[in-house]
Design an enzyme around this catalytic site. Structure first.
Site, PDB file in Angstrom:
ATOM      1  N   TYR A  22      -6.622   6.410   4.013  1.00 27.72           N
ATOM      2  CA  TYR A  22      -6.250   7.740   3.521  1.00 27.72           C
ATOM      3  C   TYR A  22      -5.426   8.574   4.504  1.00 27.72           C
ATOM      4  CZ  TYR A  22      -9.656   6.517  -0.021  1.00 27.72           C
ATOM      5  OH  TYR A  22     -10.330   5.874  -1.020  1.00 27.72           O
ATOM      6  N   HIS A  97      -3.264   8.811  -6.842  1.00 30.02           N
ATOM      7  CA  HIS A  97      -4.155   8.109  -5.918  1.00 30.02           C
ATOM      8  C   HIS A  97      -3.414   7.915  -4.611  1.00 30.02           C
ATOM      9  CE1 HIS A  97      -7.018   7.434  -9.077  1.00 30.02           C
ATOM     10  NE2 HIS A  97      -6.003   7.093  -9.839  1.00 30.02           N
TER      11      HIS A  97
END
Length: 139
Positions: A22, A97
């Site tokens: 991330y 996403h």
């Protein structure tokens, strides 16, 4: 023009959580750069780890905002209720996403919510949010 960004579970930990997947940037820092880039827009932000709160926010803004960018996190793959909430509202929704869900565990390859969205962006990192806003600006 009013855009609502909705982030789901565990996305409050961006910058801390699994930086290999991330990244190292927190969402508050990224949000400031988005607001600077799109200063002509009103960009509101909401994050919750609770499914019902995400649904309530969709209902709240889904008839009055010009666009919604949602990253429902793990609920993407499990929540018929969030998928139904997206289908029930008038405001266009773009699903984002940060990671490429198709390069991850097999259960992440299915998005229950994506079919009710204008489009789905996956794997572009945080830049996916900017790309989602661009798609909403183009109609």
């Amino acid at each position: 023009m009013k855009i609502q960004i909705i982030n789901g579970p565990n996305l409050n930990l961006l910058g801390l959580r699994e930086p290999g997947i991330y990244g190292n940037q927190g969402f508050d820092e990224y949000l400031k750069s988005l607001r600077d880039l799109y200063s002509i827009l009103e960009i509101d932000y909401f994050q919750s780890n609770v499914e019902g709160e995400l649904i309530n926010k969709l209902h709240e803004v889904g008839f009055s905002y010009d666009g919604i960018v949602i990253n429902a996190g793990g609920y993407t793959h499990t929540s018929v209720a969030i998928a139904d909430a997206i289908a029930a509202i008038k405001t266009p929704v773009v699903e984002v996403h940060i990671s490429n869900i198709y390069a991850r565990e097999e259960y992440r390859h299915v998005s229950l919510t994506g079919k009710n969205c204008k489009g789905v962006l996956t794997g572009f990192g945080m830049d996916g949010y900017r790309l989602a806003i661009e798609s909403l600006l183009k109609g």
